[in-house]
Design an enzyme around this catalytic site. Structure first.
Site, PDB file in Angstrom:
ATOM      1  N   SER A   1      -5.380  -2.880  11.922  1.00  0.00           N
ATOM      2  CA  SER A   1      -5.336  -1.802  12.917  1.00  0.00           C
ATOM      3  C   SER A   1      -6.695  -1.544  13.550  1.00  0.00           C
ATOM      4  O   SER A   1      -7.269  -0.455  13.445  1.00  0.00           O
ATOM      5  CB  SER A   1      -4.776  -0.530  12.263  1.00  0.00           C
ATOM      6  OG  SER A   1      -3.485  -0.773  11.788  1.00  0.00           O
TER       7      SER A   1
ATOM      8  N   ASP B   1      -0.480  -1.321  13.569  1.00  0.00           N
ATOM      9  CA  ASP B   1       0.404  -0.379  12.885  1.00  0.00           C
ATOM     10  C   ASP B   1       1.606   0.041  13.726  1.00  0.00           C
ATOM     11  O   ASP B   1       2.676   0.318  13.185  1.00  0.00           O
ATOM     12  CB  ASP B   1      -0.371   0.860  12.405  1.00  0.00           C
ATOM     13  CG  ASP B   1      -1.249   1.487  13.475  1.00  0.00           C
ATOM     14  OD1 ASP B   1      -1.253   0.976  14.617  1.00  0.00           O
ATOM     15  OD2 ASP B   1      -1.941   2.464  13.167  1.00  0.00           O
TER      16      ASP B   1
ATOM     17  N   ARG C   1      -4.231  -2.656   1.183  1.00  0.00           N
ATOM     18  CA  ARG C   1      -3.130  -2.829   0.243  1.00  0.00           C
ATOM     19  C   ARG C   1      -2.577  -4.230   0.357  1.00  0.00           C
ATOM     20  O   ARG C   1      -2.455  -4.775   1.447  1.00  0.00           O
ATOM     21  CB  ARG C   1      -2.003  -1.823   0.521  1.00  0.00           C
ATOM     22  CG  ARG C   1      -2.426  -0.377   0.419  1.00  0.00           C
ATOM     23  CD  ARG C   1      -1.237   0.545   0.648  1.00  0.00           C
ATOM     24  NE  ARG C   1      -0.572   0.241   1.913  1.00  0.00           N
ATOM     25  CZ  ARG C   1       0.724   0.444   2.136  1.00  0.00           C
ATOM     26  NH1 ARG C   1       1.486   0.927   1.178  1.00  0.00           N
ATOM     27  NH2 ARG C   1       1.258   0.170   3.315  1.00  0.00           N
TER      28      ARG C   1
END
Length: 414
Positions: free
Chosen positions: A103, A157, A57
């Protein structure tokens, strides 16, 4: 027993922070080079990239006064399988982040320099492992020619969760993920981070606590099923995280059925198939026996009310173990922060994200925390969209600290 687990983890934290002991430590305690949490004054427009699974994203985040976070726009792109296993150059050619959530296991050297140790989650992009992923990202953006970015702040994250929650609640100094996997980060005193030069201030440490027990330190609590699933790595994660809880319940039910304790000894095709008992079934069954009966029917099992009650008990037991072990690990962190600061009582907030935390009853975790960390008052802050916003906020904090340092240097020179 949970107090003993916490004590063992405490020893591993120290090993992971050590200058000469961290290489062999199962709990890696990776420095993130994030030197402060938000103070609420951060403002401005930031871009963020979140890469951690089958999607990535790109977000435009605006930080305004009164700690208001606005997500101005975002784009979600599915990563084709060919790109996941193709060249790394292909993967990073279309992003414009300032905050970068990545991540995957990395050895971070600076906030904007991070070496990929190895890919996970199905990624096998060539020519990336062992290289600085931030530099590769900058080079990819430079190839776009019409794109320009400022500094890049890279986080994982857990850090993104802590920073996202910390922008709203400045007492948040711990980030925790209980989802497909599990991990946590926290603010450690620099004087204790022996592998990094410097004594002043604090730094966020990515614990990578999923590897706790990989040196056999948890051998006395590992069951046959956990040992079978773990295959010598990530023992702690497999007892807690969503990727494995459903399969653990399935294997317990299969064993009980083979022992003629359930379902008249008859294993259905679905129950006998790995992965068919989904982790979400556990929370649904915990909600009531009617759900248990429905799920057992969908799995093709011949059951009676006693079977349904036993399955409910199994799910509750596995879920409780997950919550209690997570509490033991989290208590280790909050007690360490309190002891580091020589406080009689600690008030702190834990930023938390992950489907297991959101879907399962949290009362067991919170009750265990009150027993294991009685001198700490802990507030749990459930993060929203933390991976993206947290990366942007980390970039904002880095920018604030850079400006502050520049101002101090200017005054000193005068």
């Amino acid at each position: 027993m949970l107090q003993e687990v916490s004590a063992r983890l405490r020893k591993d934290l120290i090993r992971g922070l050590g200058k000469h002991s961290h290489h062999k430590a199962p709990v890696k305690m990776l420095p993130t080079f994030v030197r402060a949490t938000p103070d609420g004054t951060e403002k401005g427009d930031f871009l963020a990239l979140d890469l951690g699974g089958t999607n990535f994203r790109v977000l435009h985040v605006r930080l305004e006064e009164a700690q208001k976070v606005l997500k101005m726009g975002s784009q979600i792109c599915t990563i084709p399988q060919a790109m996941m296993v193709g060249k790394g150059e292909q993967l990073k050619g279309q992003t414009l982040p300032l905050g970068f959530t990545f991540s995957f296991p990395c050895e971070q050297l600076e906030i904007d320099k991070s070496i990929l140790i190895h890919w996970t989650k199905g990624f096998k992009c060539s020519e990336v492992e062992g290289k600085d992923v931030v530099q590769l990202l900058k080079e990819a953006i430079h190839r776009k020619r019409d794109c320009h970015i400022g500094s890049v702040a890279m986080v994982n994250d857990t850090v993104g969760t802590m920073m996202s929650c910390g922008y709203i609640d400045q007492s948040c100094e711990i980030g925790m993920i209980i989802g497909t996997g599990t991990n946590a980060c926290y603010m450690e005193e620099m004087k204790n981070v022996k592998r990094i030069e410097g004594e002043d201030g604090r730094m966020c440490i990515n614990t990578e606590w999923g590897g706790f027990g990989d040196d056999r330190s948890l051998a006395d609590i590992l069951t046959e099923i956990i040992t079978h699933l773990s295959r010598s790595c990530d023992h702690f994660e497999k007892m807690i995280s969503g990727m494995y809880l459903g399969e653990i319940v399935r294997l317990v039910l299969v064993k009980m059925t083979k022992d003629k304790l359930l379902f008249k000894g008859q294993i259905s095709k679905a129950l006998g198939t790995p992965g068919q008992f989904e982790t979400k079934f556990i929370s649904e069954i915990e909600d009531g026996l009617e759900n248990a009966m429905k799920i057992l029917t969908e799995l093709g099992l011949v059951w009676d009310p006693v079977d349904a009650s036993v399955v409910h008990l199994v799910c509750d037991t596995i879920s409780s173990r997950s919550a209690h072990l997570c509490a033991a690990a989290l208590a280790t962190l909050v007690n360490r922060i309190r002891n580091n600061r020589k406080l009689d009582h600690l008030e702190t907030t834990v930023g938390v994200d992950g489907t297991v935390y959101r879907k399962h009853p949290t009362s067991k975790l919170q009750k265990a925390m009150r027993l294991l960390a009685p001198q700490c008052n802990i507030t749990f802050f459930v993060s929203e969209d933390s991976s993206g916003k947290g990366a942007a906020i980390t970039a904002a904090v880095a920018q604030r600290l850079k400006k502050s340092c520049s101002t101090m240097c200017t005054k000193a020179s005068e």
